[in-house]
Motif scaffolding. Structure first.
Motif, short mmCIF file in Angstrom:
data_model
loop_
_atom_site.label_atom_id
_atom_site.label_comp_id
_atom_site.label_asym_id
_atom_site.label_seq_id
_atom_site.Cartn_x
_atom_site.Cartn_y
_atom_site.Cartn_z
N GLY A 145 0.78 -1.22 0.00
CA GLY A 145 0.00 0.00 0.00
C GLY A 145 0.82 1.27 0.00
N GLY A 146 2.14 1.16 0.15
CA GLY A 146 2.97 2.36 0.23
C GLY A 146 2.56 3.23 1.41
N ARG A 147 2.84 4.51 1.31
CA ARG A 147 2.51 5.42 2.41
C ARG A 147 1.01 5.68 2.52
NH1 ARG A 147 5.41 10.84 1.64
NH2 ARG A 147 4.77 10.46 -0.51
N SER A 148 0.27 5.40 1.45
CA SER A 148 -1.12 5.84 1.40
C SER A 148 -2.12 4.82 1.93
CB SER A 148 -1.50 6.19 -0.04
OG SER A 148 -1.40 5.04 -0.86
N ALA A 149 -1.72 3.56 2.13
CA ALA A 149 -2.71 2.54 2.48
C ALA A 149 -2.04 1.37 3.18
CB ALA A 149 -3.43 2.04 1.22
N TRP A 150 -2.87 0.60 3.88
CA TRP A 150 -2.43 -0.66 4.47
C TRP A 150 -3.35 -1.76 3.95
CZ3 TRP A 150 1.27 -3.19 7.04
CH2 TRP A 150 0.95 -4.43 7.60
N PHE A 151 -2.79 -2.70 3.23
CA PHE A 151 -3.55 -3.84 2.74
C PHE A 151 -3.37 -5.03 3.67
CE2 PHE A 151 -2.84 -1.53 -1.26
CZ PHE A 151 -4.09 -1.62 -1.85
N LEU A 152 -4.41 -5.85 3.80
CA LEU A 152 -4.20 -7.16 4.38
C LEU A 152 -3.13 -7.86 3.54
CD1 LEU A 152 -7.85 -8.37 5.05
CD2 LEU A 152 -6.11 -7.92 6.77
N PRO A 153 -2.00 -8.28 4.14
CA PRO A 153 -0.94 -8.88 3.32
C PRO A 153 -1.47 -10.08 2.54
CG PRO A 153 -0.11 -8.34 5.50
CD PRO A 153 -1.60 -8.14 5.55
N CYS A 154 -1.31 -10.01 1.23
CA CYS A 154 -1.88 -11.05 0.39
C CYS A 154 -1.10 -11.16 -0.91
CB CYS A 154 -3.35 -10.75 0.06
SG CYS A 154 -3.59 -9.27 -0.96
N SER A 155 -1.25 -12.31 -1.56
CA SER A 155 -0.88 -12.43 -2.97
C SER A 155 -2.15 -12.28 -3.78
CB SER A 155 -0.20 -13.77 -3.25
OG SER A 155 -1.05 -14.85 -2.94
N HIS A 156 -2.01 -11.83 -5.03
CA HIS A 156 -3.22 -11.62 -5.82
C HIS A 156 -2.92 -11.77 -7.30
CE1 HIS A 156 -2.13 -7.48 -7.14
NE2 HIS A 156 -1.68 -7.31 -5.91
N MET A 157 -3.98 -11.74 -8.11
CA MET A 157 -3.83 -11.94 -9.55
C MET A 157 -5.04 -11.36 -10.28
SD MET A 157 -4.84 -15.98 -10.01
CE MET A 157 -5.51 -15.82 -11.67
N HIS A 158 -4.81 -10.97 -11.52
CA HIS A 158 -5.91 -10.65 -12.42
C HIS A 158 -6.54 -11.94 -12.92
CE1 HIS A 158 -3.67 -6.68 -13.46
NE2 HIS A 158 -4.51 -6.48 -12.48
N VAL A 159 -7.83 -11.91 -13.16
CA VAL A 159 -8.52 -13.06 -13.75
C VAL A 159 -8.35 -12.94 -15.27
CG1 VAL A 159 -10.69 -14.30 -13.96
CG2 VAL A 159 -10.13 -13.12 -11.83
N VAL A 160 -7.34 -13.63 -15.80
CA VAL A 160 -7.03 -13.56 -17.23
C VAL A 160 -7.96 -14.50 -18.00
CG1 VAL A 160 -4.64 -12.87 -16.84
CG2 VAL A 160 -5.21 -15.31 -16.98
N ILE A 185 -10.75 -8.61 -11.51
CA ILE A 185 -10.72 -8.21 -12.90
C ILE A 185 -10.17 -6.79 -12.97
CG2 ILE A 185 -12.14 -7.73 -14.94
CD1 ILE A 185 -14.08 -9.88 -13.87
N ASP A 186 -9.17 -6.58 -13.81
CA ASP A 186 -8.50 -5.28 -13.86
C ASP A 186 -9.41 -4.24 -14.51
OD1 ASP A 186 -6.45 -3.32 -13.83
OD2 ASP A 186 -6.13 -3.74 -15.96
N VAL A 187 -9.69 -3.18 -13.75
CA VAL A 187 -10.46 -2.05 -14.28
C VAL A 187 -9.72 -0.74 -14.00
CG1 VAL A 187 -12.71 -3.17 -14.06
CG2 VAL A 187 -11.80 -1.90 -12.11
N ASN A 188 -8.40 -0.86 -13.78
CA ASN A 188 -7.64 0.27 -13.24
C ASN A 188 -6.84 0.99 -14.32
OD1 ASN A 188 -6.97 1.91 -11.12
ND2 ASN A 188 -5.25 0.66 -10.44
N GLY A 189 -7.46 1.20 -15.47
CA GLY A 189 -6.76 1.98 -16.49
C GLY A 189 -5.87 1.11 -17.35
N HIS A 190 -4.85 1.73 -17.93
CA HIS A 190 -3.97 1.03 -18.85
C HIS A 190 -2.52 1.30 -18.45
CE1 HIS A 190 -4.27 5.11 -20.46
NE2 HIS A 190 -3.06 4.91 -20.95
N GLY A 191 -1.63 0.54 -19.05
CA GLY A 191 -0.21 0.77 -18.84
C GLY A 191 0.41 0.02 -17.68
N LEU A 192 -0.29 -1.00 -17.13
CA LEU A 192 0.22 -1.71 -15.96
C LEU A 192 1.27 -2.75 -16.35
CD1 LEU A 192 -2.66 -0.61 -15.02
CD2 LEU A 192 -2.51 -2.39 -13.27
#
Length: 245
Positions: A145-160, A185-192
């Protein structure tokens, strides 16, 4: 040989352990002919898969950077079957400044597929897209999450879309053995970065390892154990992969 403005001091065809850097041209008010260096290492031994381990995509996400630097320090050729390429800090100036984006304001994780004639972030993205990703069977991109957030520590993936790729990614994601795994499902813009690797058919494993601009000991233990276990799971690191069972 791919024509790229990014220089590299390591020889990907060599066996053994190499530590070097990528270089990008940098022009500032105090240095007209300077360079920016991005560290890169390779540990290669015999036949096997190639795994590309990446961290510091965003500068203030230190959990993956610490784990990748530890891997770079500790991994030895006799432990490897195949090749592990490590770029522990993709955004060094942002990492040093404790910022998410590059000093130019560029978000490196929105820079793909890149452009060899573009600004430095796009040149580096282009090098990954045209040089490093094609070499790799597996791409690991560690975030938090960097300085801006705290995530529950996890691994993750896009549903390809590709079923075989999706299954391999699911099994690789689960091999991190975190308490939580996140599919979306990735909906976070482009360029990742991970989307570009996925589009090339790679087994892509990503994480959100906490955040807050710090690396608590339990999070580092998960980052380190998960990274090693995924490397065992894909067959590049010696030893038996651990499972929930």
């Amino acid at each position: 040989m791919i024509d790229s403005p990014v220089g590299c001091t390591i020889d990907f065809s060599r066996q053994g352990k190499q530590v070097g850097h990528l270089s990008l041209a940098k022009i500032t008010n105090t240095a007209g002919w300077a360079s920016t260096f991005v560290h890169i290492a390779q540990v290669a031994n015999g036949d096997g898969p190639t795994v590309l381990v990446l961290a510091g995509n965003h500068g203030d996400e230190y959990e993956g950077q610490v784990a990748a630097l530890r891997l770079l320090q500790e991994l030895q050729p006799e432990q490897v079957s195949g090749r592990v390429i490590v770029v522990p800090v993709l955004s060094p100036a942002a990492s040093k400044a404790n910022t998410r984006n590059w000093p130019s304001g560029a978000n490196f994780n929105r820079s793909f597929p890149g452009n060899p004639e573009g600004p430095p972030n796009e040149q580096l993205a282009d090098y990954l897209t045209r040089v490093l990703f094609p070499m790799a069977d597996v791409v690991i991109d560690m975030h938090s999450g960097g300085r801006s957030a705290w995530f529950l520590p996890c691994s993750h993936m896009h549903v390809v879309d590709n079923p075989a790729q999706r299954r391999a990614m699911l099994e690789g994601m689960e091999a991190w053995n975190s308490d939580w795994h996140f599919l979306y499902i990735d909906v976070n813009g482009h360029g990742l970065l991970p989307v570009e690797a996925e589009n090339q058919g790679k087994l892509v494993i990503t994480t959100e390892l906490g955040g807050g601009g710090r690396v608590p000991a339990p999070v580092h233990r998960l980052a380190w154990s998960g990274l090693q276990n995924v490397l065992r799971h894909v067959g590049v690191l010696e030893g038996e992969a651990q499972t929930r069972a």
